[in-house]
Scaffold this motif. Structure first.
Motif, PDB file in Angstrom:
ATOM      1  N   GLY A 146       0.789  -1.225   0.000  1.00  0.00           N
ATOM      2  CA  GLY A 146       0.000   0.000   0.000  1.00  0.00           C
ATOM      3  C   GLY A 146       0.819   1.271   0.000  1.00  0.00           C
ATOM      4  N   VAL A 147       2.137   1.166  -0.163  1.00  0.00           N
ATOM      5  CA  VAL A 147       3.028   2.329  -0.147  1.00  0.00           C
ATOM      6  C   VAL A 147       3.408   2.699  -1.578  1.00  0.00           C
ATOM      7  N   SER A 187      -1.169  12.346 -13.101  1.00  0.00           N
ATOM      8  CA  SER A 187      -0.724  13.735 -13.154  1.00  0.00           C
ATOM      9  C   SER A 187      -0.425  14.240 -11.741  1.00  0.00           C
ATOM     10  N   ARG A 188       0.256  15.370 -11.657  1.00  0.00           N
ATOM     11  CA  ARG A 188       0.525  15.957 -10.344  1.00  0.00           C
ATOM     12  C   ARG A 188      -0.779  16.296  -9.629  1.00  0.00           C
ATOM     13  N   ASP A 189      -1.744  16.834 -10.391  1.00  0.00           N
ATOM     14  CA  ASP A 189      -3.025  17.199  -9.782  1.00  0.00           C
ATOM     15  C   ASP A 189      -3.735  15.972  -9.218  1.00  0.00           C
ATOM     16  N   ALA A 190      -3.656  14.855  -9.939  1.00  0.00           N
ATOM     17  CA  ALA A 190      -4.313  13.640  -9.469  1.00  0.00           C
ATOM     18  C   ALA A 190      -3.669  13.141  -8.179  1.00  0.00           C
ATOM     19  N   VAL A 191      -2.349  13.200  -8.122  1.00  0.00           N
ATOM     20  CA  VAL A 191      -1.661  12.799  -6.891  1.00  0.00           C
ATOM     21  C   VAL A 191      -2.047  13.740  -5.759  1.00  0.00           C
ATOM     22  N   ASP A 192      -2.001  15.040  -6.016  1.00  0.00           N
ATOM     23  CA  ASP A 192      -2.334  16.022  -4.975  1.00  0.00           C
ATOM     24  C   ASP A 192      -3.766  15.838  -4.485  1.00  0.00           C
ATOM     25  N   HIS A 193      -4.681  15.499  -5.409  1.00  0.00           N
ATOM     26  CA  HIS A 193      -6.076  15.294  -5.011  1.00  0.00           C
ATOM     27  C   HIS A 193      -6.199  14.102  -4.060  1.00  0.00           C
ATOM     28  N   ARG A 194      -5.505  13.025  -4.342  1.00  0.00           N
ATOM     29  CA  ARG A 194      -5.558  11.862  -3.459  1.00  0.00           C
ATOM     30  C   ARG A 194      -4.987  12.174  -2.081  1.00  0.00           C
ATOM     31  N   VAL A 195      -3.961  13.013  -2.058  1.00  0.00           N
ATOM     32  CA  VAL A 195      -3.363  13.385  -0.771  1.00  0.00           C
ATOM     33  C   VAL A 195      -4.290  14.325  -0.008  1.00  0.00           C
ATOM     34  N   SER A 196      -4.832  15.314  -0.694  1.00  0.00           N
ATOM     35  CA  SER A 196      -5.684  16.301  -0.020  1.00  0.00           C
ATOM     36  C   SER A 196      -6.971  15.679   0.504  1.00  0.00           C
ATOM     37  N   THR A 197      -7.484  14.653  -0.169  1.00  0.00           N
ATOM     38  CA  THR A 197      -8.703  13.983   0.273  1.00  0.00           C
ATOM     39  C   THR A 197      -8.418  12.812   1.216  1.00  0.00           C
ATOM     40  N   ARG A 198      -7.122  12.651   1.577  1.00  0.00           N
ATOM     41  CA  ARG A 198      -6.679  11.619   2.528  1.00  0.00           C
ATOM     42  C   ARG A 198      -6.849  10.211   2.002  1.00  0.00           C
ATOM     43  N   ARG A 199      -7.048  10.074   0.690  1.00  0.00           N
ATOM     44  CA  ARG A 199      -7.036   8.723   0.123  1.00  0.00           C
ATOM     45  C   ARG A 199      -5.627   8.155   0.178  1.00  0.00           C
ATOM     46  N   TRP A 200      -4.642   9.035   0.066  1.00  0.00           N
ATOM     47  CA  TRP A 200      -3.248   8.687   0.284  1.00  0.00           C
ATOM     48  C   TRP A 200      -2.739   9.514   1.458  1.00  0.00           C
ATOM     49  N   PRO A 226       0.357  10.833   3.832  1.00  0.00           N
ATOM     50  CA  PRO A 226       1.813  10.984   3.817  1.00  0.00           C
ATOM     51  C   PRO A 226       2.481  10.183   4.944  1.00  0.00           C
ATOM     52  N   VAL A 227       3.544   9.462   4.570  1.00  0.00           N
ATOM     53  CA  VAL A 227       4.389   8.776   5.553  1.00  0.00           C
ATOM     54  C   VAL A 227       5.705   9.535   5.696  1.00  0.00           C
ATOM     55  N   HIS A 228       6.282   9.871   4.566  1.00  0.00           N
ATOM     56  CA  HIS A 228       7.463  10.730   4.467  1.00  0.00           C
ATOM     57  C   HIS A 228       7.207  11.700   3.320  1.00  0.00           C
ATOM     58  N   PRO A 229       8.017  12.742   3.186  1.00  0.00           N
ATOM     59  CA  PRO A 229       7.819  13.636   2.046  1.00  0.00           C
ATOM     60  C   PRO A 229       7.821  12.874   0.718  1.00  0.00           C
ATOM     61  N   ARG A 230       6.715  13.042  -0.042  1.00  0.00           N
ATOM     62  CA  ARG A 230       6.571  12.447  -1.369  1.00  0.00           C
ATOM     63  C   ARG A 230       6.445  10.925  -1.332  1.00  0.00           C
ATOM     64  N   TYR A 284       3.649   7.935   0.235  1.00  0.00           N
ATOM     65  CA  TYR A 284       2.298   7.866   0.776  1.00  0.00           C
ATOM     66  C   TYR A 284       1.881   6.422   1.050  1.00  0.00           C
ATOM     67  N   LEU A 285       0.877   6.311   1.935  1.00  0.00           N
ATOM     68  CA  LEU A 285       0.245   5.027   2.244  1.00  0.00           C
ATOM     69  C   LEU A 285      -1.231   5.138   1.914  1.00  0.00           C
ATOM     70  N   VAL A 286      -1.737   4.156   1.182  1.00  0.00           N
ATOM     71  CA  VAL A 286      -3.151   4.159   0.815  1.00  0.00           C
ATOM     72  C   VAL A 286      -4.009   4.060   2.073  1.00  0.00           C
ATOM     73  N   ALA A 287      -5.033   4.877   2.148  1.00  0.00           N
ATOM     74  CA  ALA A 287      -5.931   4.868   3.302  1.00  0.00           C
ATOM     75  C   ALA A 287      -6.521   3.468   3.503  1.00  0.00           C
ATOM     76  N   GLY A 288      -6.580   3.060   4.746  1.00  0.00           N
ATOM     77  CA  GLY A 288      -7.118   1.746   5.065  1.00  0.00           C
ATOM     78  C   GLY A 288      -6.069   0.657   5.160  1.00  0.00           C
ATOM     79  N   ARG A 289      -4.870   0.922   4.680  1.00  0.00           N
ATOM     80  CA  ARG A 289      -3.789  -0.052   4.792  1.00  0.00           C
ATOM     81  C   ARG A 289      -2.998   0.227   6.069  1.00  0.00           C
ATOM     82  N   PRO A 290      -2.579  -0.815   6.785  1.00  0.00           N
ATOM     83  CA  PRO A 290      -1.856  -0.578   8.046  1.00  0.00           C
ATOM     84  C   PRO A 290      -0.418  -0.139   7.793  1.00  0.00           C
ATOM     85  N   LEU A 291       0.080   0.745   8.650  1.00  0.00           N
ATOM     86  CA  LEU A 291       1.486   1.128   8.598  1.00  0.00           C
ATOM     87  C   LEU A 291       2.268   0.115   9.433  1.00  0.00           C
ATOM     88  N   ASP A 292       2.336  -1.110   8.908  1.00  0.00           N
ATOM     89  CA  ASP A 292       3.019  -2.181   9.629  1.00  0.00           C
ATOM     90  C   ASP A 292       4.511  -2.154   9.302  1.00  0.00           C
TER      91      ASP A 292
END
Length: 220
Positions: free
Chosen positions: A10-11, A23-36, A38-42, A44-52
């Motif tokens: 999920g990373v 696109s950059r906008d598509a990535v930013d949209h997923r981040v802003s809506t918390r679908r992805w 942030p774990v570290h700069p740039r 991401y972890l998909v929402a719902g997946r554990p940070l194991d």
């Protein structure tokens, strides 16, 4: 891209997402809506997946960037050696590109020989012998016992010595020398005890422990 996400627990990095056609906008949209998330700069972890442990390790290596190699106790756990996943993931990066440390990630600048790096489950990791040395240094007082367990599982003393010699100018040399010597002393002590037990069980006499011959102390 879903196959990549599944393969990476999920990373995903921003660079990977854009290389997959986003696109950059598509990535930013997923981040802003918390679908992805942030774990570290740039990275991401998909929402719902554990940070194991797997996700933390993959995220650390992706954040460290091209040429990053997983090392130490995290590399030992990744390769199935007898170690627990550590709270802090250690990565080695080329000397020319030192990223700033991050919470949960330790960065060492090291030039690793190709023989000491291989790929396991999509990540570049130090080969077993160097992994064992680095992990033993990280484990501190438990390091010699860890090396004893690793050698019992097939990482030979010759391989450990070779990895140590190739890394003479890299991080942790003095600590590595001490832990290897401590492991050798521990192995010799255990071997001596096993030999004494075998001699006693067989009823063999005429031997003594700690005999001095020509000023040198012979163990048995």
């Amino acid at each position: 891209m879903q196959n990549l996400l599944d393969a990476q627990a999920g990373v995903i990095s921003r660079a990977q997402a854009m290389a997959s056609g986003m696109s950059r906008d598509a990535v930013d949209h997923r981040v802003s809506t918390r679908r992805w998330q942030p774990v570290h700069p740039r990275v991401y972890l998909v929402a719902g997946r554990p940070l194991d442990a797997e996700a933390r390790i993959r995220a650390a290596v992706l954040w460290a960037g091209p040429g990053a190699v997983l090392t130490g106790a995290a590399a030992a756990w990744w390769q199935g050696l007898p170690a627990r996943p550590p709270a802090t993931v250690t990565v080695a990066v080329p000397r020319r590109r030192p990223p700033q440390p991050r919470p949960g990630v330790t960065v060492h600048r090291r030039c690793l020989p190709a023989v000491d790096v291989h790929e396991v489950r999509g990540l570049a990791v130090t080969a077993p012998a160097l992994t064992a040395i680095d992990a033993a240094v990280e484990l501190g007082a438990a390091g010699p016992a860890f090396l004893g367990t690793v050698t019992a599982r097939g990482v030979t003393p010759a391989a450990l010595r070779g990895a140590y010699r190739r890394g003479v100018r890299t991080h942790g040399l003095a600590s590595a020398r001490r832990v290897l010597q401590a492991a050798a002393d521990r192995a010799a002590l255990h071997a001596g005890r096993a030999l004494v037990a075998a001699l006693q069980a067989a009823g063999v006499g005429g031997w003594r422990i700690g005999v001095r011959v020509g000023g040198v102390r012979v163990r048995l």
